[in-house]
Motif scaffolding. Sequence first.
Motif, PDB file in Angstrom:
ATOM      1  N   GLU A 215      19.459 -25.870  20.104  1.00 36.08           N
ATOM      2  CA  GLU A 215      19.625 -24.627  20.859  1.00 36.08           C
ATOM      3  C   GLU A 215      18.431 -23.684  20.691  1.00 36.08           C
ATOM      4  OE1 GLU A 215      23.234 -23.117  19.277  1.00 36.08           O
ATOM      5  OE2 GLU A 215      24.464 -24.774  20.050  1.00 36.08           O
ATOM      6  N   ASN A 216      17.417 -24.164  19.937  1.00 37.40           N
ATOM      7  CA  ASN A 216      16.227 -23.354  19.658  1.00 37.40           C
ATOM      8  C   ASN A 216      16.606 -22.015  19.018  1.00 37.40           C
ATOM      9  OD1 ASN A 216      13.428 -23.003  19.632  1.00 37.40           O
ATOM     10  ND2 ASN A 216      13.434 -21.879  21.574  1.00 37.40           N
ATOM     11  N   ASN A 217      17.515 -22.083  18.036  1.00 35.79           N
ATOM     12  CA  ASN A 217      18.050 -20.871  17.425  1.00 35.79           C
ATOM     13  C   ASN A 217      18.130 -20.997  15.902  1.00 35.79           C
ATOM     14  OD1 ASN A 217      19.147 -18.269  17.401  1.00 35.79           O
ATOM     15  ND2 ASN A 217      21.251 -19.035  17.532  1.00 35.79           N
ATOM     16  N   VAL A 218      17.146 -21.647  15.311  1.00 29.88           N
ATOM     17  CA  VAL A 218      17.143 -21.838  13.852  1.00 29.88           C
ATOM     18  C   VAL A 218      17.097 -20.493  13.121  1.00 29.88           C
ATOM     19  CG1 VAL A 218      15.862 -22.821  11.903  1.00 29.88           C
ATOM     20  CG2 VAL A 218      16.066 -24.103  14.027  1.00 29.88           C
ATOM     21  N   GLU A 219      16.481 -19.490  13.739  1.00 33.24           N
ATOM     22  CA  GLU A 219      16.370 -18.172  13.102  1.00 33.24           C
ATOM     23  C   GLU A 219      17.737 -17.604  12.736  1.00 33.24           C
ATOM     24  OE1 GLU A 219      14.753 -19.111  15.792  1.00 33.24           O
ATOM     25  OE2 GLU A 219      12.717 -19.182  14.957  1.00 33.24           O
ATOM     26  N   ALA A 220      18.785 -18.057  13.430  1.00 31.00           N
ATOM     27  CA  ALA A 220      20.137 -17.548  13.150  1.00 31.00           C
ATOM     28  C   ALA A 220      20.612 -17.936  11.758  1.00 31.00           C
ATOM     29  CB  ALA A 220      21.117 -18.063  14.217  1.00 31.00           C
ATOM     30  N   VAL A 221      20.049 -19.008  11.192  1.00 32.26           N
ATOM     31  CA  VAL A 221      20.482 -19.456   9.863  1.00 32.26           C
ATOM     32  C   VAL A 221      19.317 -19.471   8.867  1.00 32.26           C
ATOM     33  CG1 VAL A 221      22.458 -20.788  10.657  1.00 32.26           C
ATOM     34  CG2 VAL A 221      20.205 -21.876  10.587  1.00 32.26           C
ATOM     35  N   LEU A 222      18.203 -18.838   9.259  1.00 32.90           N
ATOM     36  CA  LEU A 222      17.020 -18.793   8.399  1.00 32.90           C
ATOM     37  C   LEU A 222      16.987 -17.448   7.665  1.00 32.90           C
ATOM     38  CD1 LEU A 222      14.383 -20.460   7.745  1.00 32.90           C
ATOM     39  CD2 LEU A 222      13.258 -19.007   9.443  1.00 32.90           C
ATOM     40  N   PHE A 223      17.206 -17.489   6.356  1.00 28.83           N
ATOM     41  CA  PHE A 223      17.167 -16.265   5.560  1.00 28.83           C
ATOM     42  C   PHE A 223      15.719 -15.846   5.316  1.00 28.83           C
ATOM     43  CE2 PHE A 223      21.334 -17.891   4.630  1.00 28.83           C
ATOM     44  CZ  PHE A 223      22.120 -16.778   4.384  1.00 28.83           C
ATOM     45  N   PRO A 224      15.396 -14.555   5.457  1.00 30.29           N
ATOM     46  CA  PRO A 224      14.047 -14.083   5.120  1.00 30.29           C
ATOM     47  C   PRO A 224      13.754 -14.372   3.650  1.00 30.29           C
ATOM     48  CG  PRO A 224      15.299 -12.383   6.277  1.00 30.29           C
ATOM     49  CD  PRO A 224      16.268 -13.457   5.927  1.00 30.29           C
ATOM     50  N   VAL A 225      12.500 -14.560   3.325  1.00 31.16           N
ATOM     51  CA  VAL A 225      12.101 -14.908   1.959  1.00 31.16           C
ATOM     52  C   VAL A 225      12.651 -13.894   0.955  1.00 31.16           C
ATOM     53  CG1 VAL A 225      10.143 -15.266   0.411  1.00 31.16           C
ATOM     54  CG2 VAL A 225      10.000 -16.042   2.784  1.00 31.16           C
ATOM     55  N   GLU A 226      12.497 -12.610   1.251  1.00 35.84           N
ATOM     56  CA  GLU A 226      12.892 -11.570   0.290  1.00 35.84           C
ATOM     57  C   GLU A 226      14.395 -11.490   0.068  1.00 35.84           C
ATOM     58  OE1 GLU A 226      12.384  -9.392   4.300  1.00 35.84           O
ATOM     59  OE2 GLU A 226      11.504 -11.094   3.218  1.00 35.84           O
ATOM     60  N   SER A 227      15.195 -11.981   1.030  1.00 33.80           N
ATOM     61  CA  SER A 227      16.654 -11.898   0.891  1.00 33.80           C
ATOM     62  C   SER A 227      17.167 -12.785  -0.232  1.00 33.80           C
ATOM     63  CB  SER A 227      17.331 -12.291   2.210  1.00 33.80           C
ATOM     64  OG  SER A 227      17.152 -13.673   2.479  1.00 33.80           O
TER      65      SER A 227
END
Length: 297
Positions: A215-227
């Motif tokens: 779905e080209n939506n990996v960002e939905a489950v990608l936690f930012p490094v600092e989190s």
Amino acid sequence: MDGIINILKPPNMTSQDVVSYVKKILNVKKAGHTGTLDPGAAGVLPVCIGKATRISEYLMNDKKTYRAEMSIGFKSNTLDKYGDIEKVPYSPEDKDKIYDAFNNFRGKIEQIPPMFSAVKVKGKKLYELARSGITIDRAPRSIFIYSIDIINVEGNNILFDVTCSKGTYIRTLCSDIGKLLSSDAIMTFLLRCRTGPFTLDNSVTLFELEQYVHENNVEAVLFPVESALPDCSRVYIDDALFCKVKNGVGFHINEALRYEKRKREDIILIFNRCNKFAAVGAIDAEGHVKVKKVFLR
């Protein structure tokens, strides 16, 4: 792509198998997990992607919470149900004695790593020696059990939750409890429920990750490094100071725009004026900040 994906590892995959699979479906070159989970176990396995691999060393110290099941009256060369199992004598105890035994495993304790483990001795992994039929003496290690609570006792099977420090082997814990009850025990089930800020609730299966990719939506489950480091203190700096930091030059904490203290002060996260995560640093007793790793240039 930079960040962390909290994978719900299925049983019968090694942690490295999971990393390899994630690299393949995301088409990335750099990825790594933050702490091995036994092949037969399931549960949360944070996988660092890209630049996030550079903070994995800070995540390995996180507390870990497990739900486990043990069966008393058995022993195994692997300390779990996947090894060569033998029945050993066990006289069922009343539940009070079982609870008392568990209470002995709270706080700081010593634990001997199992032969079937990835611990290295003189450059050799213990499981490599064990598979060759070699057993060697292992030095005990200090670990910390923050909490251990029995959920259910059914015959010789005990279901329990445990929160512990890094380096704790739940298989060994089960066996040691069994020995305290004048028998032995094997681990029959293991689920890692939490490591640091990563929980079952915010994890995704490998199948679900594939769907996000499609779905080209990996960002939905990608936690930012600092989190991944919510307990680390934070420093916010202006543009002039950021020009130094991105070149690895340290500064005094008084030069910062703001210093936000949190539970951990051994490692600090440095943010630029726009609140973008820029670097990891360390602060000494005099307030001097040493830049350890730069993430934004």
